[in-house]
Design a protein around this motif. Structure first.
Motif: not given
Length: 776
Positions: A527-528, A536-537, A575-580
């Motif tokens: 969470l951000v 919550v962003l 703040w999305r997840i770009d790479r996993t």
């Protein structure tokens, strides 16, 4: 004529060969003052030097004995101004008192401080006496106390050792009774009565009764060591013949390693509870005249042995591993003195300095210098030596000595440091750069240490989180800096509505944007939060695997690393997840990131991975072949990194690696290491000075290490000194400021010049002889 012509070339050749060999020998053999012994650790070099010396103006002292007060503020000297004289001096070597003898002609054998420095005990006799006597002096008046009833209970004509135990409740007196029998008395001070009167086995003379705070150590002239560990003051373990010829020197401090030296030139060294005595180490021809730990680098010690022709030889040994049966040690250097050593003791707070007392009544301060070799350390580029090498800079231990698994968190300016585990397992405190406590975190964290803590980007706030027993669910506390009171502006209690178990936190922008990792029900979460807006962003949930245990900023991106070694990258502003899915090959042990250098991670298979973002594969992997890797950190200097790896026989090797590309190398190389007998569990770069980094150890100690850069940026002023409270008296400062080794070097050079001059004179003489023969 033929005979002369035939003999002169032969003589000329013989003389030339002899002189050439002599000059070559002088050029190859170093002067004796250097006194090098091949270092035990080939990665280091060592030498000793005298840095200060003191002598009474009258020069009538003899057989000097020294003893620091427990608070290290005063020094007790026996034999400094005159034989048998007892005086007290401060750390500036200013005389505070000369003790009035208990009766005319009395000459003290030795003296000792009470455990709280409230009194001084001396013992000895006058030349005309047939019995020894004891006398007690109150501190700070240093007036004799004649009202202590327990002293009258001592009926020993010969007294060899007197000691304080159990916070001055018990006194030990060793000596011989009227029948010549060796005895050891344990006396209760109040009420005054003899608690134990022990006839010493074998009738050997007891030379010392030491107390390391956990057990009483008794050494005798037969080389036996008796141990008392219970409360009944009876010997419960005995080691027969541990020192051949009997004990002749010792150093037994409270709360530290101790050692005994024997008549045959051997020493027994020990750290911790004595279950089996460590194998005796042969130092040289006996007897051992003095022994002490240096206290500057864990377990290095110095022993004094007789020097051929008079005086003594100070021999330094390096103990490479913890002191147990498979521990190892070896000599590293020595230094010769003209006077004979009577005893030695480390200077409290003087890093690497020891005080040496001599039989002519003089006192000297010596330093053992151990440093990494500047070149030739592991594969490197010999044409580009950069002068880097690790060296110990400062070390601290809390006075309680109860620290445990120290974790370190510098604020971003490097002005304050959060330490967890410094004074005990439940301790969490903030200290400044002089290691003075600024605050101890208030309840509820005094019930247990916080699980973690983080400074805001401007160091305005300190946030700590955990799960104290008194709180149902996670607890997050925000402290204002510098007051360290609970913040009235930020209340993070509402975070518990979004995440049930917190495993990590990190401020990622200013004082308001906070990333939190943990779990909610059966899902893991990232969470951000915007703290000011309580909004919550971003929120990411995922099933399977482990929760995030560390956040690191890599430039603008945020790296979220899970316990099972998977890294996810979050990028602003959404703040999305770009790479996993970037894997660290197993469970995460330690990691660190730096925007200019990339990031590091240690996996469960003891591989150190170095990443620089894309591509996802690490640029290099370093295997910890020597043992378990515990911690890793960037040094903030040219992409250099340090990591701690377990040593085969215990302790840690802290290694410095360089990641700058060099021709013919694979982009990374090891350039230096420093060994410690302690387990290093945490490493962190010093943000206030790129030339320093900090280490936390499993025993709660805190240390700073220097990268020894050339040129080296000066450290902060409050950390610049090499010593803490050294003796800085106005006595003799060596040889007019010139060290003995320097004088020896001058003599060595002058000797070479003289030999070369003689060679030239002889060659001229031979040439003249040849010219005269030609004229004939």
């Amino acid at each position: 004529m033929d005979g002369k012509n035939g003999s002169r070339p032969w003589g000329k050749r013989l003389l030339g060969v002899t002189l050439t060999a002599l000059v070559a020998l002088m050029l190859v053999v170093p002067p004796a003052s250097h006194a090098w012994i091949y270092p035990y650790d080939p990665l280091e070099e060592a030498y000793m030097k005298e840095v200060e010396s003191w002598a009474h103006p009258d020069g009538e002292g003899a057989d000097l004995r020294i003893n620091f007060s427990r608070d290290h503020s005063m020094l007790l000297l026996v034999g400094y101004g005159a034989p048998g004289e007892v005086r007290v001096m401060d750390r500036n070597m200013t005389t505070l008192a000369v003790l009035e003898p208990p009766h005319e002609g009395f000459m003290a054998k030795d003296a000792s401080w009470a455990m709280d420095d409230s009194s001084v005990m001396i013992w000895g006799r006058a030349p005309s006496d047939i019995n020894d006597t004891m006398a007690m002096y109150d501190v700070p008046s240093f007036v004799q106390n004649t009202t202590s009833p327990w002293i009258a209970l001592v009926d020993l004509p010969q007294i060899d050792s007197v000691g304080y135990h159990a916070y001055n409740v018990i006194m030990s007196v060793a000596g011989r009774d009227a029948h010549g029998t060796s005895r050891l008395l344990f006396i209760e001070v109040e009420p005054a009565r003899i608690h134990r009167n022990i006839e010493h086995p074998g009738n050997h003379t007891i030379v010392t009764v030491g107390d390391d705070g956990g057990m009483v150590i008794i050494a005798d002239s037969g080389g036996n060591i008796d141990i008392i560990t219970g409360g009944d003051w009876t010997v419960n373990e005995r080691f027969e013949g541990a020192l051949e010829g009997g004990a002749t020197a010792w150093y037994i401090p409270r709360g530290g390693p101790w050692g005994l030296g024997g008549a045959r030139g051997r020493v027994v060294v020990q750290s911790g509870f004595l279950q089996d005595p460590t194998p005796a180490l042969t130092i040289g021809p006996g007897p051992i005249q003095g022994f002490t730990w240096t206290m500057g680098r864990d377990l290095d010690f110095i022993a004094a042995i007789p020097r051929p022709g008079g005086g003594s030889r100070l021999v330094a040994w390096q103990v490479a591993d913890e002191l147990h049966t498979n521990g190892t040690a070896g000599p590293i250097c020595h230094l010769d003195t003209t006077a004979g050593v009577t005893m030695m003791e480390p200077e409290p707070g003087g890093r690497g300095r020891v005080l040496v007392a001599f039989d002519d009544g003089t006192l000297g301060a010596f330093r053992l210098v151990i440093r990494p070799r500047p070149t030739g350390i592991w594969p490197g580029d010999p044409d580009e030596p950069d002068g880097k090498g690790l060296e110990s800079f400062r070390k601290w231990r809390h006075e309680s000595g109860e620290g445990d698994f120290l974790n370190i968190a510098f604020n971003h300016q490097g002005t304050l440091i959060l330490l967890r585990g410094y004074a005990g397992v439940f301790d969490a405190r903030v200290v400044n750069r002089t290691m003075e406590t600024v605050t101890v975190l208030d309840p509820p964290f005094n019930e247990g240490p916080p699980a973690g803590a983080a400074w805001s980007m401007t160091d305005r706030y300190l946030v700590a989180w955990g799960e104290p027993d008194s709180v149902d669910g996670p607890l997050t506390m925000v402290y204002d800096v510098p007051s360290f009171k609970k913040s009235k502006e930020l209340d993070l209690g509402w975070i518990g509505d979004h995440i049930h178990v917190i495993t990590s936190m990190e401020f990622i922008s200013g004082d308001d944007i906070l990333a939190v990792g943990g779990s909610v029900a059966d899902e893991n979460a990232i969470l951000v939060f915007d703290l000011e807006k309580k909004k919550v962003l971003a929120e990411h949930r995922f099933r399977g695997g482990e929760p995030v245990v560390e956040f690191h900023l890599d430039g603008e991106d945020l790296l979220a690393i899970t316990f099972d070694g998977v890294m996810r990258t979050l990028s602003p502003p959404d703040w999305r997840i770009d790479r996993t899915g970037i894997s660290i090959h197993g469970t995460l042990s330690s990691s660190d990131a730096h925007g200019d250098s990339g990031w590091l991670a240690i996996g469960e298979y003891q591989n150190l991975s170095i990443f620089t973002g894309d591509p996802r594969e690490p640029i290099v992997e370093i295997q910890g072949d020597e043992g378990t890797m515990y911690a890793v950190a960037w040094t903030l200097v040219d992409g250099d990194l340090v990591f701690a790896v377990e040593r085969p026989h215990g302790g840690t090797s802290i290694q410095l690696w360089q990641t700058r590309d060099r021709p013919g190398l694979e982009g990374v190389q090891a350039i230096s290491q420093i060994n410690t007998t302690k387990l290093c569990v945490f490493l962190a770069a010093d943000p206030a000075n790129p030339g320093l980094f900090a280490a936390g150890f499993a025993d709660g100690t805190f240390a700073l290490y220097s990268l020894n850069l050339t040129p080296y940026p000066p450290p902060p002023e409050e950390l610049a000194g090499e010593d803490i409270g050294p003796i800085n008296g106005t006595g003799n400062q060596g040889n007019g400021g010139i060290e003995p080794q320097t004088l020896a070097d001058f003599a060595y050079i002058i000797g070479i010049v003289v030999v070369i001059a003689l060679l030239l004179v002889l060659l001229v003489w031979l040439k003249r002889g040849e010219d005269e023969e030609e004229e004939d």
